[in-house]
Design a protein around this motif. Structure first.
Motif, PDB file in Angstrom:
ATOM      1  N   THR A 277      32.505  41.985  39.507  1.00  0.00           N
ATOM      2  CA  THR A 277      33.916  41.779  39.821  1.00  0.00           C
ATOM      3  C   THR A 277      34.632  43.116  40.017  1.00  0.00           C
ATOM      4  OG1 THR A 277      34.475  41.816  37.484  1.00  0.00           O
ATOM      5  CG2 THR A 277      33.951  39.660  38.437  1.00  0.00           C
ATOM      6  N   ASP A 278      35.902  43.041  40.393  1.00  0.00           N
ATOM      7  CA  ASP A 278      36.715  44.260  40.505  1.00  0.00           C
ATOM      8  C   ASP A 278      36.772  45.005  39.171  1.00  0.00           C
ATOM      9  OD1 ASP A 278      37.248  43.744  43.163  1.00  0.00           O
ATOM     10  OD2 ASP A 278      39.192  42.814  42.794  1.00  0.00           O
ATOM     11  N   HIS A 279      36.742  44.275  38.071  1.00  0.00           N
ATOM     12  CA  HIS A 279      36.766  44.908  36.755  1.00  0.00           C
ATOM     13  C   HIS A 279      35.520  45.780  36.545  1.00  0.00           C
ATOM     14  CE1 HIS A 279      37.391  45.529  32.499  1.00  0.00           C
ATOM     15  NE2 HIS A 279      36.286  44.889  32.200  1.00  0.00           N
ATOM     16  N   VAL A 280      34.370  45.267  36.920  1.00  0.00           N
ATOM     17  CA  VAL A 280      33.129  46.041  36.775  1.00  0.00           C
ATOM     18  C   VAL A 280      33.152  47.253  37.700  1.00  0.00           C
ATOM     19  CG1 VAL A 280      30.609  45.961  36.964  1.00  0.00           C
ATOM     20  CG2 VAL A 280      31.863  43.979  36.083  1.00  0.00           C
ATOM     21  N   VAL A 281      33.611  47.048  38.920  1.00  0.00           N
ATOM     22  CA  VAL A 281      33.751  48.167  39.865  1.00  0.00           C
ATOM     23  C   VAL A 281      34.667  49.242  39.280  1.00  0.00           C
ATOM     24  CG1 VAL A 281      34.731  48.814  42.107  1.00  0.00           C
ATOM     25  CG2 VAL A 281      33.193  46.836  41.926  1.00  0.00           C
ATOM     26  N   ALA A 282      35.753  48.829  38.641  1.00  0.00           N
ATOM     27  CA  ALA A 282      36.682  49.789  38.037  1.00  0.00           C
ATOM     28  C   ALA A 282      36.019  50.576  36.916  1.00  0.00           C
ATOM     29  CB  ALA A 282      37.920  49.062  37.521  1.00  0.00           C
ATOM     30  N   ILE A 283      35.140  49.925  36.151  1.00  0.00           N
ATOM     31  CA  ILE A 283      34.406  50.626  35.092  1.00  0.00           C
ATOM     32  C   ILE A 283      33.479  51.670  35.696  1.00  0.00           C
ATOM     33  CG2 ILE A 283      32.645  50.351  33.295  1.00  0.00           C
ATOM     34  CD1 ILE A 283      33.892  47.553  32.779  1.00  0.00           C
ATOM     35  N   VAL A 284      32.766  51.298  36.758  1.00  0.00           N
ATOM     36  CA  VAL A 284      31.878  52.248  37.442  1.00  0.00           C
ATOM     37  C   VAL A 284      32.685  53.434  37.964  1.00  0.00           C
ATOM     38  CG1 VAL A 284      30.331  52.552  39.420  1.00  0.00           C
ATOM     39  CG2 VAL A 284      30.177  50.477  38.020  1.00  0.00           C
ATOM     40  N   ASP A 285      33.805  53.145  38.602  1.00  0.00           N
ATOM     41  CA  ASP A 285      34.653  54.225  39.130  1.00  0.00           C
ATOM     42  C   ASP A 285      35.183  55.110  38.004  1.00  0.00           C
ATOM     43  OD1 ASP A 285      34.309  53.413  41.757  1.00  0.00           O
ATOM     44  OD2 ASP A 285      36.187  52.278  41.825  1.00  0.00           O
ATOM     45  N   ARG A 286      35.523  54.500  36.884  1.00  0.00           N
ATOM     46  CA  ARG A 286      36.056  55.288  35.768  1.00  0.00           C
ATOM     47  C   ARG A 286      34.968  56.204  35.187  1.00  0.00           C
ATOM     48  NH1 ARG A 286      39.394  53.119  30.375  1.00  0.00           N
ATOM     49  NH2 ARG A 286      40.332  55.152  29.929  1.00  0.00           N
ATOM     50  N   LEU A 287      33.751  55.707  35.115  1.00  0.00           N
ATOM     51  CA  LEU A 287      32.646  56.549  34.642  1.00  0.00           C
ATOM     52  C   LEU A 287      32.394  57.696  35.616  1.00  0.00           C
ATOM     53  CD1 LEU A 287      30.160  53.895  33.240  1.00  0.00           C
ATOM     54  CD2 LEU A 287      31.150  55.797  31.949  1.00  0.00           C
ATOM     55  N   ALA A 288      32.489  57.414  36.919  1.00  0.00           N
ATOM     56  CA  ALA A 288      32.319  58.486  37.908  1.00  0.00           C
ATOM     57  C   ALA A 288      33.414  59.533  37.757  1.00  0.00           C
ATOM     58  CB  ALA A 288      32.318  57.902  39.317  1.00  0.00           C
ATOM     59  N   ALA A 289      34.628  59.084  37.473  1.00  0.00           N
ATOM     60  CA  ALA A 289      35.732  60.022  37.256  1.00  0.00           C
ATOM     61  C   ALA A 289      35.500  60.874  36.016  1.00  0.00           C
ATOM     62  CB  ALA A 289      37.050  59.260  37.141  1.00  0.00           C
ATOM     63  N   GLU A 290      34.691  60.359  35.080  1.00  0.00           N
ATOM     64  CA  GLU A 290      34.353  61.100  33.866  1.00  0.00           C
ATOM     65  C   GLU A 290      33.132  62.006  34.073  1.00  0.00           C
ATOM     66  OE1 GLU A 290      35.795  61.144  30.888  1.00  0.00           O
ATOM     67  OE2 GLU A 290      37.074  59.361  30.757  1.00  0.00           O
ATOM     68  N   GLY A 291      32.548  61.976  35.285  1.00  0.00           N
ATOM     69  CA  GLY A 291      31.449  62.877  35.586  1.00  0.00           C
ATOM     70  C   GLY A 291      30.070  62.259  35.627  1.00  0.00           C
ATOM     71  N   PHE A 292      29.989  60.921  35.572  1.00  0.00           N
ATOM     72  CA  PHE A 292      28.694  60.243  35.576  1.00  0.00           C
ATOM     73  C   PHE A 292      28.394  59.632  36.944  1.00  0.00           C
ATOM     74  CE2 PHE A 292      30.361  60.076  31.250  1.00  0.00           C
ATOM     75  CZ  PHE A 292      29.296  60.606  30.528  1.00  0.00           C
ATOM     76  N   VAL A 293      27.112  59.572  37.289  1.00  0.00           N
ATOM     77  CA  VAL A 293      26.656  58.804  38.444  1.00  0.00           C
ATOM     78  C   VAL A 293      26.386  57.395  37.933  1.00  0.00           C
ATOM     79  CG1 VAL A 293      24.916  58.570  40.250  1.00  0.00           C
ATOM     80  CG2 VAL A 293      25.641  60.855  39.500  1.00  0.00           C
TER      81      VAL A 293
ATOM     82  N   ALA B 120      17.293  44.685  45.251  1.00  0.00           N
ATOM     83  CA  ALA B 120      18.521  44.282  44.587  1.00  0.00           C
ATOM     84  C   ALA B 120      19.669  45.098  45.171  1.00  0.00           C
ATOM     85  CB  ALA B 120      18.416  44.510  43.082  1.00  0.00           C
ATOM     86  N   HIS B 121      20.862  44.660  44.912  1.00  0.00           N
ATOM     87  CA  HIS B 121      22.053  45.327  45.422  1.00  0.00           C
ATOM     88  C   HIS B 121      22.972  45.678  44.260  1.00  0.00           C
ATOM     89  CE1 HIS B 121      20.738  43.887  49.354  1.00  0.00           C
ATOM     90  NE2 HIS B 121      20.582  42.708  48.790  1.00  0.00           N
ATOM     91  N   GLY B 122      23.903  46.583  44.498  1.00  0.00           N
ATOM     92  CA  GLY B 122      24.826  46.959  43.451  1.00  0.00           C
ATOM     93  C   GLY B 122      25.936  47.839  43.967  1.00  0.00           C
ATOM     94  N   TYR B 123      26.716  48.337  43.017  1.00  0.00           N
ATOM     95  CA  TYR B 123      27.829  49.220  43.344  1.00  0.00           C
ATOM     96  C   TYR B 123      27.592  50.565  42.671  1.00  0.00           C
ATOM     97  CZ  TYR B 123      32.457  51.288  43.621  1.00  0.00           C
ATOM     98  OH  TYR B 123      33.491  52.140  43.865  1.00  0.00           O
ATOM     99  N   LEU B 124      27.572  51.628  43.465  1.00  0.00           N
ATOM    100  CA  LEU B 124      27.299  52.982  42.992  1.00  0.00           C
ATOM    101  C   LEU B 124      28.516  53.859  43.210  1.00  0.00           C
ATOM    102  CD1 LEU B 124      25.044  55.165  42.131  1.00  0.00           C
ATOM    103  CD2 LEU B 124      24.884  55.613  44.596  1.00  0.00           C
ATOM    104  N   ALA B 125      28.838  54.699  42.216  1.00  0.00           N
ATOM    105  CA  ALA B 125      29.893  55.697  42.358  1.00  0.00           C
ATOM    106  C   ALA B 125      29.373  57.032  41.852  1.00  0.00           C
ATOM    107  CB  ALA B 125      31.151  55.291  41.596  1.00  0.00           C
ATOM    108  N   VAL B 126      29.671  58.090  42.605  1.00  0.00           N
ATOM    109  CA  VAL B 126      29.226  59.445  42.294  1.00  0.00           C
ATOM    110  C   VAL B 126      30.455  60.289  41.976  1.00  0.00           C
ATOM    111  CG1 VAL B 126      28.040  61.483  43.230  1.00  0.00           C
ATOM    112  CG2 VAL B 126      27.224  59.185  43.799  1.00  0.00           C
ATOM    113  N   PRO B 127      30.383  61.175  40.980  1.00  0.00           N
ATOM    114  CA  PRO B 127      31.551  61.988  40.645  1.00  0.00           C
ATOM    115  C   PRO B 127      31.963  62.912  41.777  1.00  0.00           C
ATOM    116  CG  PRO B 127      29.693  62.478  39.183  1.00  0.00           C
ATOM    117  CD  PRO B 127      29.240  61.441  40.132  1.00  0.00           C
TER     118      PRO B 127
END
Length: 237
Positions: free
Chosen positions: A51-67, A26-33
């Motif tokens: 979507t870009d909205h989901v990507v933004a949520i992932v990025d926001r969680l990474a900014a909060e310190g989550f992988v 499977a594929h996905g979008y990963l963001a690391v703090p």
């Protein structure tokens, strides 16, 4: 079937997802703090796709310190058309979604940047329903479950669920009546012994989605986000 049949430029990671037919990916979008490490969280998309909205949520969680990792459950397809989104949802076999989500949990469990012993799950609309199903299926591997305006099928078996649950729902959501939210909470309570923490906001469906101005409610969205990140920090260690 590989999810590579549709390319989505938001995909930046591939991970194993095994089903009864054998190995697949499977594929996905990963963001690391920025710190390089943090608790692991699976983010489950709305029915619009990765979507870009989901990507933004992932990025926001990474900014909060989550992988954070959002699996691409539609294999690259996205839409902003409700009829097409319904088609995508109907064409998504539940067993494949479960396989991809379980694969995402395993991927985070083994990722060198993930510091938590369990994985959190956060999902929106369709993804909110999948969060509760995932927590029920994966038991102790899920350390925190946060559904936003989504409920799984009534026949979902919650007996294996051990994760604390934080739910966000809109009081004027025509598709998810508050009565149905409370009925699901009662089934969770009765079958698992977990007491869900539920919040109902003066908003409608999809109130966190700022790509949809007709649905977005900033005050409710920000309060629910603050509650979500605090909840994840408390329960993922």
């Amino acid at each position: 079937m590989s999810h590579a049949e549709h390319e989505n430029p938001r995909q930046n990671v591939t991970f194993p997802a095994t089903d009864a037919a054998g190995a697949d990916h499977a594929h996905g979008y990963l963001a690391v703090p920025a710190a390089g490490r943090g608790p692991g969280v699976v983010v489950v998309q709305e029915w619009w796709g990765l979507t870009d909205h989901v990507v933004a949520i992932v990025d926001r969680l990474a900014a909060e310190g989550f992988v954070a990792l959002a699996p691409d459950l539609y294999g690259g397809r996205t839409t902003h058309d409700a009829a097409e989104a319904m088609t995508f949802l109907r064409e998504l076999p539940p067993e494949r979604a479960a396989r991809d989500l379980a694969g995402a949990v395993s991927y985070l469990e083994g990722h060198e940047a993930v510091t938590s012993g369990t994985v959190g799950a956060v999902g929106f609309c369709m993804g909110g329903a999948f969060v509760l199903s995932l927590a029920a299926q994966q038991g102790g591997r899920i350390g925190a479950a946060v559904p936003w305006y989504g409920l799984p099928a009534d026949e979902t078996d919650f007996s294996r669920l051990t994760a604390p649950v934080l739910g966000h729902y809109g009081e004027s959501d025509a598709s998810i009546p508050v009565e149905a939210v409370h009925a699901t909470a009662e089934r969770i309570r009765a079958q698992s012994g977990v007491e869900p923490e539920l919040h109902v906001y003066p908003a409608g469906h999809a109130f966190y989605n700022d790509e949809r101005p007709e649905a977005y409610d900033r005050a409710s969205a920000e309060l629910a986000w603050e509650r979500t990140t605090g909840f994840l920090r408390r329960h993922l260690s």
